[in-house]
Design a protein around this motif. Structure first.
Motif, PDB file in Angstrom:
ATOM      1  N   ASP A 231       0.674   1.775   3.530  1.00 32.21           N
ATOM      2  CA  ASP A 231      -0.254   0.752   3.021  1.00 32.21           C
ATOM      3  C   ASP A 231      -0.337   0.812   1.493  1.00 32.21           C
ATOM      4  O   ASP A 231      -0.419  -0.205   0.823  1.00 32.21           O
ATOM      5  CB  ASP A 231      -1.639   0.856   3.670  1.00 32.21           C
ATOM      6  CG  ASP A 231      -2.207   2.274   3.704  1.00 32.21           C
ATOM      7  OD1 ASP A 231      -1.523   3.232   3.265  1.00 32.21           O
ATOM      8  OD2 ASP A 231      -3.344   2.435   4.189  1.00 32.21           O
ATOM      9  N   GLY A 232      -0.236   2.021   0.941  1.00 24.88           N
ATOM     10  CA  GLY A 232      -0.225   2.140  -0.515  1.00 24.88           C
ATOM     11  C   GLY A 232       1.001   1.451  -1.101  1.00 24.88           C
ATOM     12  O   GLY A 232       0.959   0.876  -2.193  1.00 24.88           O
ATOM     13  N   ASN A 259       1.800   1.244   8.085  1.00 27.09           N
ATOM     14  CA  ASN A 259       0.936   2.336   8.517  1.00 27.09           C
ATOM     15  C   ASN A 259      -0.309   2.359   7.632  1.00 27.09           C
ATOM     16  O   ASN A 259      -0.291   2.869   6.523  1.00 27.09           O
ATOM     17  CB  ASN A 259       1.715   3.649   8.411  1.00 27.09           C
ATOM     18  CG  ASN A 259       0.865   4.832   8.834  1.00 27.09           C
ATOM     19  OD1 ASN A 259      -0.239   4.659   9.388  1.00 27.09           O
ATOM     20  ND2 ASN A 259       1.350   6.032   8.571  1.00 27.09           N
ATOM     21  N   ARG A 264      -3.312   6.613  -0.134  1.00 25.01           N
ATOM     22  CA  ARG A 264      -2.012   6.748  -0.803  1.00 25.01           C
ATOM     23  C   ARG A 264      -1.944   8.170  -1.334  1.00 25.01           C
ATOM     24  O   ARG A 264      -2.396   9.075  -0.648  1.00 25.01           O
ATOM     25  CB  ARG A 264      -1.855   5.671  -1.879  1.00 25.01           C
ATOM     26  CG  ARG A 264      -3.096   5.436  -2.749  1.00 25.01           C
ATOM     27  CD  ARG A 264      -2.838   4.340  -3.769  1.00 25.01           C
ATOM     28  NE  ARG A 264      -4.050   3.848  -4.382  1.00 25.01           N
ATOM     29  CZ  ARG A 264      -4.767   4.493  -5.275  1.00 25.01           C
ATOM     30  NH1 ARG A 264      -4.411   5.697  -5.670  1.00 25.01           N
ATOM     31  NH2 ARG A 264      -5.853   3.973  -5.794  1.00 25.01           N
TER      32      ARG A 264
END
Ligand SMILES: Cc1ncc(C[n+]2csc(CCOP(=O)(O)OP(=O)(O)O)c2C)c(N)n1
Ligand SMILES: [Mg+2]
Length: 891
Positions: A231-232, A259, A264
């Motif tokens: 996701d980061g 994900n 992050r």
């Protein structure tokens, strides 16, 4: 009305509306509800009610429990297998760091993604076979320990391999840190670890698969491209930058799995926001099929009680930083701070103990939910799919890292932590052994290993596996290139025009014409390529749905389903991704497509250098053409456009050959040999050629044995002086369009200063540099053997006089080979920012025109005491050079 009365009335009203809606669902089904809601919206708008825009759906799973398919595998066995993969992945990193502190590796990324991968391995990812394509999978780079660990259970890697994670140099069994086809060429297929590039390349890969099918170069298949990302990672502009291409072109063979562990490296991805909802809006807005997998099955019965939508509303209010806190806190804390805001919510959770609350599983950790999402993704038609799966970073690491901000970089675990992990996942390792973190694989005949193998067999083999099964093809013969070797008979042409002619001819070739893939980011007219639009068409999956405005002209803008050109619009990154897909199709599909990617050279290496590096890693083949290159040859365009940089930026890419040719025959020789090396001999190299837009006549290729070889190896003597016995001698090196200035300098020196110069065409400083260092290295390591002589030294060792080099690139380029010359080299080049002006003015400004080459030669001769300094002084005056002019490097 008192406020509590108002609230009650409000509640009653909502209840009535909801009941009516339930009635419609029951009587008319979902479609009826859709129509009704649409009508209501219109009605509300007509009544002046402004309805705020939202691309979001509520913060719950897209697929409701009653639409989940039956799980097709053994949940129990799969859980045990997954636990083993988790364990060995963790042990691999922990052990590597015990042996050498700081060697690195990641535990928490795979720990959060294990279910996402395992469901794929057991039920979706298809291997490659003789008569079918496999799926193409971009594994998230930092999850590599899990991928190795899986291959260990499958019996494809041994304990020895796992013990050599990140020890590639000391052991032949070394495993590379991340997915690198260059390093593990029979395992990894697609490099991903530079974040943002994987998702971008995946989009173009999926599109390129279609292209091959539409053009009849490969059979139609239902293979999918899966891209796993963090996701980061979605913060990288490359990640989201091309998502509209995928939906616009209805690329339904593409699945992104993001994900969403909400973290992050440093901390939360969106502490004050909600990354799942943010991504949902972005992807839905772009036309993707979005599947949210937020809550695990534990939540289904709780959500089932939520008749008034209170729980869903509450779920949607919480920001990610708070969700992360909940995941790292106790059940009591969760109860108090999440449910505690409303007694009705508390009521919904009252049957759950604190411990149960703490363990409420998220969607991305629940195989049933993940399976349902994958199944829906694979079955989806007409659009790409993104799965947004919520997980916990460092899942299973407990106190030592689960959901903590430090978890990304955790690489060590003490005995106690290992014990806890073992207990949580039921790993059969004894108390005595646990401290060692030993690898564990059940015997071959165990149910786990049998299951792993059976499932993979059903899915036709192991992934990832990189295989190259391609026949080599014959490079076009000399007839194809003859006209270019013959020169232009005095007619003027630019090297860009020459290249386009070669390309047009290659496209017509019976043997390889179909395999050529021209790629251009909205610059075809700049390079004079528009005749190709008509000749071979621009690729579009849907053909051409409109009458082109120039339909009546000969060279109209023709889009076609079997069009050959990939005209990508203004995206060098996207075009480079095409280049990688086309240039690695020999491995991916067993198809020898030959990409020619032509771009504005200044927007190549310095803009998309990381993709070029990834192309090298991928063992991509093909030709990159930096068009209208040269800091002074591209007149008028100024500082941002004029490229004096790319050749030096091409140096570090190990398997890239870089050429700065001046003449038609040089280009022809390089391209012919390039096709031969890459596609006939199947060498894993690729090419960069700069092309200029200055028109001049192209000579016939000089006779002589060494010319062809010289062009390819980096330099050859273009013109020998007729006055070999002159007192004043010089060796002049020229490249690209500046070669003409060098030839003019040779004339000036001869006619006005009695200097007899030989002129050399340097086609590739990079090749000379590589060869020089290769010889140096060999000599260093073999001191008692006959030393090797670098190619450039072989050519010039006996040549008399001073050495002067000029190119349209920075001086570091010629400087890089000066050590192999018998005397010092004076380098002229274009260091400094460009300017908008004409060629002559630019060449004066950067001090690379014929006058400066002449001056530099005279200065070198004076330094060698061959002439007096006053001759130089006078030359400055005669050549009308201003000694006080600004230094281009600093101005
Ligand atoms: C272009 C680039 N920048 C920075 C990094 C360093 N880096 C590696 S992992 C990571 C954090 C990844 O977070 P996320 O994408 O959310 O993945 P997760 O591990 O949480 O699944 C960073 C910054 C990188 N690999 N690539
Ligand atoms: Mg993350």
């Amino acid at each position: 009305m008192a406020s509590s009365e108002a609230r009650e009335a409000n509640d009653v009203e909502i209840k009535e509306w909801l009941e009516s809606l339930d009635y419609v669902i029951k009587q008319g089904g979902p479609e009826r509800v859709q129509t009704l809601l649409e009508r209501l919206q219109i009605h509300a708008r007509q009544a002046g009610v402004e309805i705020p825009f939202t691309a979001n759906t509520p913060y719950i799973n897209t697929i409701p429990p009653d639409r989940q398919p039956v799980y097709p595998g053994s949940r129990d066995l799969e859980r045990r297998i997954k636990s083993l993969v988790r364990w060995n992945a963790l042990a691999m990193v922990v052990r590597a760091n015990r042996e050498e502190s700081g060697i690195g590796g990641h535990i928490s990324t795979y720990a959060s993604a294990a279910t996402l991968y395992e469901v794929g391995y057991n039920h979706f990812f298809r291997g490659k076979g003789d008569d079918h394509d496999g799926d193409i999978i971009y594994f998230q780079g930092h999850a590599s320990p899990g991928v190795y660990s899986r291959a260990f259970l499958e019996g494809r890697l041994t304990k020895e391999h796992l013990s050599c994670f990140r020890r590639e140099i000391r052991s032949e069994n070394g495993l590379s840190s991340y997915p690198h086809p260059w390093l593990m060429s029979d395992f990894w297929e697609y490099p991903t670890v530079s974040m943002g590039l994987g998702p971008l390349m995946a989009i173009y890969q999926a599109r390129f698969n279609r292209y091959l099918e539409d053009r009849g170069l490969k059979k139609h298949s239902d293979s999918k491209v899966w891209a796993f990302l963090g996701d980061g990672e979605t913060d990288e502009p490359e990640t989201l930058g091309a998502i509209t291409l995928a939906s616009r072109e209805k690329i339904d063979n593409l699945i992104f799995v993001i994900n969403c562990n909400l973290q992050r490296l440093d901390g939360p991805v969106r502490g004050n926001g909600n990354i799942v909802q943010e991504l949902e809006a972005i992807f839905r807005g772009a036309g993707w099929n979005v599947i949210k997998v937020i809550w695990g099955s534990d939540w289904d019965p709780v959500l089932a009680q939520d008749h008034e939508g209170l729980l869903v509303k509450r779920m949607g209010e919480i920001v990610d930083g708070q969700w992360q806190k909940f995941s790292a806190e106790s059940g009591a804390y969760f109860r108090e701070h999440f449910f505690g805001v409303d007694p009705r919510l508390l009521d919904m959770a009252k049957h759950l103990s604190d411990d149960q609350l703490r363990r409420m599983r998220l969607g991305g950790h629940d195989p049933q939910k993940v399976y349902s999402a994958y199944k829906a993704a694979v079955d989806n038609v007409g659009s790409p799919t993104v799965i947004l799966a919520r997980t916990i970073k460092g899942y299973g690491l407990g106190e030592s890292g689960e959901g903590k901000n430090i978890t990304h970089q955790q690489k060590k675990m003490n005995e106690d932590e290992l014990r806890q992990f073992r207990a949580r996942f039921g790993i059969p390792i004894s108390d005595e052994d646990i401290a060692e973190a030993p690898f564990y694989r059940p015997p071959d005949d165990s149910p786990e290993i049998q299951y792993v193998r059976n499932q993979r067999q059903k899915l036709r083999g192991y992934v990832p596996t990189r295989v190259v099964a391609v026949e080599s093809i014959k490079a076009p013969g000399d007839e194809m290139f003859e006209e270019f070797l013959a020169g232009t008979d005095g007619r003027e042409a630019s090297t860009t025009m020459v290249f386009v002619r070669i390309l047009a001819k290659l496209l017509r070739d019976e043997q390889i014409g179909d395999l050529i893939v021209p790629i251009v980011p909205d610059e075809a007219r700049t390079f004079g390529m528009e005749p190709l639009f008509r000749q071979v068409g621009i690729y579009s999956h849907v053909g051409q749905l409109y009458e082109p405005v120039d339909a009546a002209t000969l060279l109209y803008y023709k889009e076609a389903k079997d069009g050959q050109i990939l005209e990508e619009g203004i995206t060098e990154a996207g075009s480079m991704s095409d280049f990688i897909a086309a240039g690695s199709a020999y491995a991916t599909h067993g198809v020898n497509t030959i990409p020619f990617f032509i771009f504005y050279s200044m927007f190549g290496f310095q803009r998309i250098g990381d993709l070029i590096w990834a192309a090298g890693d991928t063992r991509t083949k093909g030709f990159m053409l930096g068009g209208t290159a040269g800091r002074t040859t591209l007149a008028g365009e100024g500082l941002q456009h004029q490229d004096g940089n790319s050749h030096i930026l091409a140096y570090p890419v190990p398997n890239l050959l870089a050429y700065d040719p001046a003449y038609a025959y040089e280009i022809a020789v390089i391209i012919q040999d390039g096709i031969r090396r890459m596609y006939e001999k199947q060498e894993d190299v690729f090419y960069y050629l700069t092309l200029m837009n200055e028109n001049y006549a192209h000579p016939h290729m000089p006779d002589g044995d060494g010319v062809r070889e010289g062009i390819l190896r980096g330099m050859y003597k273009l013109k020998a002086t007729e006055n070999q016995n002159a007192k004043l001698r010089a060796q002049l090196f020229g490249s690209g369009a500046i070669l003409n200035e060098v030839l003019e300098a040779e004339r000036l020196l001869r006619e006005q200063y009695n200097v007899a110069a030989d002129v050399w065409s340097v086609t590739s400083y990079k090749e000379l540099y590589r060869d020089g260092h290769e010889a140096e290295r060999w000599n260093m390591l073999h001191p008692s053997e006959k030393p090797r002589t670098p190619y450039i030294t072989q050519l010039v060792a006996e040549q008399p006089g001073v050495f002067v080099a000029a190119s349209d690139y920075v001086k570091a380029l010629p400087d890089s080979v000066s050590q192999w010359l018998p005397r010092p080299l004076v380098s002229l080049g274009t260091d400094g920012f460009g300017r908008s002006d004409g060629r002559a003015a630019l060449r004066e400004f950067f001090e690379i025109d014929r006058r400066f080459i002449t001056l530099a030669t005279l200065v070198a001769l004076a330094r060698e005491k061959k002439i007096k300094m006053d001759v130089v002084q006078k030359a400055i005056k005669d050549l009308e050079i201003d000694p006080e002019k600004a230094d281009p490097f600093t101005s």
